[in-house]
Design a protein around this motif. Structure first.
Motif, short mmCIF file in Angstrom:
data_model
loop_
_atom_site.label_atom_id
_atom_site.label_comp_id
_atom_site.label_asym_id
_atom_site.label_seq_id
_atom_site.Cartn_x
_atom_site.Cartn_y
_atom_site.Cartn_z
N UNK A 155 -10.22 -4.13 -4.21
CA UNK A 155 -9.53 -3.97 -5.49
C UNK A 155 -10.21 -3.03 -6.49
N UNK A 156 -11.45 -2.60 -6.25
CA UNK A 156 -12.14 -1.78 -7.24
C UNK A 156 -11.89 -0.29 -7.05
N UNK A 157 -12.06 0.21 -5.85
CA UNK A 157 -11.78 1.62 -5.59
C UNK A 157 -10.49 1.83 -4.82
N UNK A 158 -9.99 0.77 -4.20
CA UNK A 158 -8.75 0.87 -3.42
C UNK A 158 -8.97 1.40 -2.03
N UNK A 159 -10.22 1.48 -1.56
CA UNK A 159 -10.49 2.01 -0.24
C UNK A 159 -10.21 0.96 0.83
N UNK A 160 -9.85 1.43 2.00
CA UNK A 160 -9.57 0.54 3.13
C UNK A 160 -8.33 0.99 3.86
N UNK A 161 -7.77 0.10 4.66
CA UNK A 161 -6.54 0.39 5.40
C UNK A 161 -5.43 -0.41 4.74
N UNK A 162 -4.36 0.29 4.34
CA UNK A 162 -3.24 -0.39 3.70
C UNK A 162 -1.93 0.09 4.31
N UNK A 163 -0.89 -0.74 4.16
CA UNK A 163 0.44 -0.31 4.59
C UNK A 163 0.89 0.81 3.66
N UNK A 164 1.77 1.67 4.16
CA UNK A 164 2.24 2.82 3.38
C UNK A 164 2.85 2.40 2.05
N UNK A 165 3.68 1.36 2.06
CA UNK A 165 4.37 0.96 0.83
C UNK A 165 3.66 -0.17 0.10
N UNK A 166 2.42 -0.47 0.46
CA UNK A 166 1.69 -1.59 -0.15
C UNK A 166 1.07 -1.15 -1.47
N UNK A 167 1.15 -2.01 -2.47
CA UNK A 167 0.53 -1.75 -3.75
C UNK A 167 -0.76 -2.56 -3.82
N UNK A 168 -1.88 -1.86 -4.03
CA UNK A 168 -3.17 -2.53 -4.15
C UNK A 168 -3.47 -2.72 -5.62
#
Length: 178
Positions: A155-168
């Motif tokens: 949640x701090x930098x938003x780095x990682x693997x996410x789904x295309x339409x996912x909001x972090x």
């Protein structure tokens, strides 16, 4: 009765369906899927349509009616068009590449992470985007979830693997008190 369960499933050309009591077998250009269904459901094939009927009017019958129809519709869609989930790598130095059928990712660990796809699943890599493709909707979703779990978005930098339409959802970092 279920509103979804009442709808008939139209079978596209090139898709072959065999119904043997509670077992449904769907074969198409993308593969072959087979599944057993609950004995309280009656599955009927008429011309190029499939219809699902419940045995009674109990709460179980009503809940299984729509579920059974949707599962069969997903099988038909999967063998004709297929399913796809897209994941995005976010982070400096994060990269993915295909090595044969396997997916090899550098995610900031001391070692590269290699994922061998189960049968029926394939990977496509386009820059920072990983696409998981297959005929079985459940299997595609599970493989995509397993890949995401390797390095979930933080949640701090938003780095990682996410789904295309996912909001972090992002958090504010520490501030210094004066």
């Amino acid at each position: 009765m279920s509103r979804i369960g009442k709808k008939s499933i139209v079978v596209p050309s090139g898709v072959n369906i065999e119904i043997d009591g509670l077992s449904v077998r769907v074969k198409g250009p993308k593969g072959l899927l087979e599944r057993q269904f609950h004995p309280r459901m009656k599955i009927v094939k008429e011309e190029n349509e499939i219809k699902v009927f419940p045995q009674g009017e109990t709460k179980l019958d009503k809940s299984l009616h729509g579920l059974t129809r949707t599962l069969i519709a997903n099988m038909v869609h999967g063998v004709s068009d297929g399913f796809e989930k897209s994941l995005e790598l976010v982070g400096v130095g994060y990269k993915a590449q295909k090595k044969g059928d396997a997916l090899v990712m550098n995610l900031g660990f001391s070692h590269p992470v290699e994922i061998v796809p189960p049968s029926g699943i394939s990977f496509d890599v386009e820059g920072q985007i990983i696409k998981v493709k297959g005929a079985n909707k459940e299997q595609v979703g599970q493989v995509a979830a397993d890949i995401r779990k390797i390095r979930e978005p933080e949640p701090y930098k938003g780095t990682g693997i996410k789904y295309i339409n996912e909001y972090v959802r992002r958090k504010q970092g520490k501030t210094t008190a004066k």
